[in-house]
Write a protein that holds these residues in place. Sequence first.
Motif, PDB file in Angstrom:
ATOM      1  N   GLY A   1       4.280 -12.329  -2.612  1.00 42.87           N
ATOM      2  CA  GLY A   1       3.105 -13.180  -2.480  1.00 42.87           C
ATOM      3  C   GLY A   1       1.860 -12.721  -3.220  1.00 42.87           C
ATOM      4  N   GLY A   2       1.943 -11.597  -3.937  1.00 44.96           N
ATOM      5  CA  GLY A   2       0.778 -11.087  -4.653  1.00 44.96           C
ATOM      6  C   GLY A   2       0.816 -11.451  -6.122  1.00 44.96           C
ATOM      7  N   TYR A   3      -0.099 -10.856  -6.884  1.00 46.75           N
ATOM      8  CA  TYR A   3      -0.186 -11.107  -8.323  1.00 46.75           C
ATOM      9  C   TYR A   3       0.136  -9.868  -9.155  1.00 46.75           C
ATOM     10  CZ  TYR A   3      -2.722 -15.293  -6.826  1.00 46.75           C
ATOM     11  OH  TYR A   3      -3.088 -16.457  -6.231  1.00 46.75           O
ATOM     12  N   ASN A   4       0.516  -8.782  -8.515  1.00 49.53           N
ATOM     13  CA  ASN A   4       0.802  -7.531  -9.226  1.00 49.53           C
ATOM     14  C   ASN A   4      -0.417  -7.034  -9.996  1.00 49.53           C
ATOM     15  OD1 ASN A   4       3.036  -5.948  -8.968  1.00 49.53           O
ATOM     16  ND2 ASN A   4       4.132  -6.787 -10.717  1.00 49.53           N
ATOM     17  N   SER A   5      -1.611  -7.268  -9.457  1.00 52.77           N
ATOM     18  CA  SER A   5      -2.839  -6.909 -10.164  1.00 52.77           C
ATOM     19  C   SER A   5      -3.324  -5.506  -9.831  1.00 52.77           C
ATOM     20  CB  SER A   5      -3.949  -7.914  -9.830  1.00 52.77           C
ATOM     21  OG  SER A   5      -4.263  -7.835  -8.447  1.00 52.77           O
ATOM     22  N   GLY A   6      -2.550  -4.791  -9.050  1.00 52.82           N
ATOM     23  CA  GLY A   6      -2.934  -3.435  -8.688  1.00 52.82           C
ATOM     24  C   GLY A   6      -1.723  -2.645  -8.244  1.00 52.82           C
ATOM     25  N   VAL A   7      -1.971  -1.459  -7.782  1.00 49.09           N
ATOM     26  CA  VAL A   7      -0.910  -0.573  -7.302  1.00 49.09           C
ATOM     27  C   VAL A   7      -0.551  -0.980  -5.883  1.00 49.09           C
ATOM     28  CG1 VAL A   7      -0.295   1.837  -6.883  1.00 49.09           C
ATOM     29  CG2 VAL A   7      -1.886   1.276  -8.712  1.00 49.09           C
ATOM     30  N   SER A   8       0.740  -0.948  -5.550  1.00 48.78           N
ATOM     31  CA  SER A   8       1.125  -1.243  -4.172  1.00 48.78           C
ATOM     32  C   SER A   8       0.735  -0.053  -3.293  1.00 48.78           C
ATOM     33  CB  SER A   8       2.626  -1.511  -4.065  1.00 48.78           C
ATOM     34  OG  SER A   8       3.357  -0.306  -4.102  1.00 48.78           O
ATOM     35  N   PRO A   9       0.393  -0.310  -2.035  1.00 45.80           N
ATOM     36  CA  PRO A   9      -0.002   0.804  -1.162  1.00 45.80           C
ATOM     37  C   PRO A   9       1.060   1.905  -1.043  1.00 45.80           C
ATOM     38  CG  PRO A   9      -0.671  -1.267  -0.192  1.00 45.80           C
ATOM     39  CD  PRO A   9       0.184  -1.606  -1.395  1.00 45.80           C
ATOM     40  N   LYS A  10       2.339   1.526  -0.960  1.00 43.78           N
ATOM     41  CA  LYS A  10       3.378   2.554  -0.849  1.00 43.78           C
ATOM     42  C   LYS A  10       3.485   3.368  -2.135  1.00 43.78           C
ATOM     43  CE  LYS A  10       6.264   0.588   2.768  1.00 43.78           C
ATOM     44  NZ  LYS A  10       6.152  -0.863   2.896  1.00 43.78           N
ATOM     45  N   ALA A  11       3.460   2.695  -3.297  1.00 46.04           N
ATOM     46  CA  ALA A  11       3.518   3.420  -4.571  1.00 46.04           C
ATOM     47  C   ALA A  11       2.309   4.343  -4.703  1.00 46.04           C
ATOM     48  CB  ALA A  11       3.586   2.447  -5.741  1.00 46.04           C
ATOM     49  N   MET A  12       1.158   3.909  -4.186  1.00 41.55           N
ATOM     50  CA  MET A  12      -0.037   4.748  -4.262  1.00 41.55           C
ATOM     51  C   MET A  12       0.153   6.029  -3.450  1.00 41.55           C
ATOM     52  SD  MET A  12      -4.048   3.768  -4.148  1.00 41.55           S
ATOM     53  CE  MET A  12      -3.696   2.289  -3.309  1.00 41.55           C
ATOM     54  N   MET A  13       0.957   5.969  -2.393  1.00 41.01           N
ATOM     55  CA  MET A  13       1.257   7.191  -1.639  1.00 41.01           C
ATOM     56  C   MET A  13       1.999   8.196  -2.506  1.00 41.01           C
ATOM     57  SD  MET A  13       2.275   5.811   2.146  1.00 41.01           S
ATOM     58  CE  MET A  13       2.665   7.471   2.713  1.00 41.01           C
ATOM     59  N   LEU A  14       2.960   7.707  -3.303  1.00 42.86           N
ATOM     60  CA  LEU A  14       3.688   8.607  -4.209  1.00 42.86           C
ATOM     61  C   LEU A  14       2.741   9.162  -5.272  1.00 42.86           C
ATOM     62  CD1 LEU A  14       7.057   6.678  -4.711  1.00 42.86           C
ATOM     63  CD2 LEU A  14       6.581   8.546  -3.118  1.00 42.86           C
ATOM     64  N   SER A  15       1.843   8.307  -5.777  1.00 40.98           N
ATOM     65  CA  SER A  15       0.846   8.774  -6.751  1.00 40.98           C
ATOM     66  C   SER A  15      -0.063   9.828  -6.137  1.00 40.98           C
ATOM     67  CB  SER A  15      -0.008   7.599  -7.246  1.00 40.98           C
ATOM     68  OG  SER A  15       0.761   6.696  -7.988  1.00 40.98           O
ATOM     69  N   SER A  16      -0.437   9.620  -4.885  1.00 37.69           N
ATOM     70  CA  SER A  16      -1.289  10.597  -4.192  1.00 37.69           C
ATOM     71  C   SER A  16      -0.590  11.936  -4.051  1.00 37.69           C
ATOM     72  CB  SER A  16      -1.678  10.083  -2.803  1.00 37.69           C
ATOM     73  OG  SER A  16      -2.479   8.947  -2.901  1.00 37.69           O
ATOM     74  N   LEU A  17       0.688  11.887  -3.732  1.00 43.01           N
ATOM     75  CA  LEU A  17       1.471  13.121  -3.611  1.00 43.01           C
ATOM     76  C   LEU A  17       1.513  13.852  -4.949  1.00 43.01           C
ATOM     77  CD1 LEU A  17       3.376  15.053  -2.144  1.00 43.01           C
ATOM     78  CD2 LEU A  17       5.225  13.433  -2.574  1.00 43.01           C
ATOM     79  N   ALA A  18       1.829  13.133  -6.016  1.00 41.46           N
ATOM     80  CA  ALA A  18       1.905  13.750  -7.346  1.00 41.46           C
ATOM     81  C   ALA A  18       0.529  14.242  -7.797  1.00 41.46           C
ATOM     82  CB  ALA A  18       2.465  12.752  -8.353  1.00 41.46           C
ATOM     83  N   GLY A  19      -0.500  13.440  -7.551  1.00 38.21           N
ATOM     84  CA  GLY A  19      -1.846  13.832  -7.962  1.00 38.21           C
ATOM     85  C   GLY A  19      -2.332  15.068  -7.244  1.00 38.21           C
ATOM     86  N   CYS A  20      -2.088  15.125  -5.946  1.00 36.68           N
ATOM     87  CA  CYS A  20      -2.504  16.284  -5.149  1.00 36.68           C
ATOM     88  C   CYS A  20      -1.838  17.551  -5.662  1.00 36.68           C
ATOM     89  CB  CYS A  20      -2.147  16.035  -3.685  1.00 36.68           C
ATOM     90  SG  CYS A  20      -2.498  17.405  -2.572  1.00 36.68           S
ATOM     91  N   SER A  21      -0.527  17.502  -5.819  1.00 43.31           N
ATOM     92  CA  SER A  21       0.196  18.681  -6.274  1.00 43.31           C
ATOM     93  C   SER A  21      -0.151  19.006  -7.725  1.00 43.31           C
ATOM     94  CB  SER A  21       1.700  18.469  -6.114  1.00 43.31           C
ATOM     95  OG  SER A  21       2.394  19.656  -6.391  1.00 43.31           O
ATOM     96  N   GLY A  22      -0.287  17.981  -8.553  1.00 49.92           N
ATOM     97  CA  GLY A  22      -0.628  18.193  -9.957  1.00 49.92           C
ATOM     98  C   GLY A  22      -1.970  18.876 -10.135  1.00 49.92           C
ATOM     99  N   LEU A  23      -2.975  18.463  -9.349  1.00 48.88           N
ATOM    100  CA  LEU A  23      -4.287  19.108  -9.411  1.00 48.88           C
ATOM    101  C   LEU A  23      -4.168  20.590  -9.070  1.00 48.88           C
ATOM    102  CD1 LEU A  23      -6.457  16.393  -7.609  1.00 48.88           C
ATOM    103  CD2 LEU A  23      -6.571  17.005 -10.027  1.00 48.88           C
ATOM    104  N   ASP A  24      -3.391  20.888  -8.027  1.00 50.58           N
ATOM    105  CA  ASP A  24      -3.167  22.287  -7.643  1.00 50.58           C
ATOM    106  C   ASP A  24      -2.540  23.071  -8.785  1.00 50.58           C
ATOM    107  OD1 ASP A  24      -3.932  21.748  -4.998  1.00 50.58           O
ATOM    108  OD2 ASP A  24      -1.859  21.602  -4.267  1.00 50.58           O
ATOM    109  N   VAL A  25      -1.439  22.537  -9.314  1.00 46.03           N
ATOM    110  CA  VAL A  25      -0.660  23.251 -10.319  1.00 46.03           C
ATOM    111  C   VAL A  25      -1.501  23.537 -11.563  1.00 46.03           C
ATOM    112  CG1 VAL A  25       1.320  23.071 -11.887  1.00 46.03           C
ATOM    113  CG2 VAL A  25       1.580  22.435  -9.477  1.00 46.03           C
TER     114      VAL A  25
END
Length: 139
Positions: A34-58
């Motif tokens: 029902g959306g327009y795919n105009s942004g990141v899905s909330p669940k995918a953003m969780m995976l991005s948050s995980l990668a971003g958090c760890s990536g910043l650390d590394v």
Amino acid sequence: MSHKVVTHWKGNLQFESDNPSGNLVTMDASPENGGYNSGVSPKAMMLSSLAGCSGLDVVSILKKMKVPFSDFRIDTYGELTDEHPIYYNKVSVEYHFYGNELDEKKIEKAVNMSIDTYCGVMEMFRKFADIKTAIHYHN
């Protein structure tokens, strides 16, 4: 310390969410939902948050260790449950390092420090998902 994030409905299934620093991110659903795919899905953003958090650390740890690399990316895969509420119950995080003569021992130490000690998002994911990690070196 606490954070406040304001998430504002922009119409249909689109939302815009701020960040304590003021930056904005757009969330939306796919057309089949029902959306327009105009942004990141909330669940995918969780995976991005995980990668971003760890990536910043590394990256921070490797800078302190003065370990050179030419490129770095994290591929994060999430497996969703079949029943509602649907959530990631299995997650795989793959760290890819590129460069000449990579110091594998120090890179592994930096990644493990993030995974085991510093990444708060990783710790949150551990509460609901089985997490597997791997490091790949591309010399």
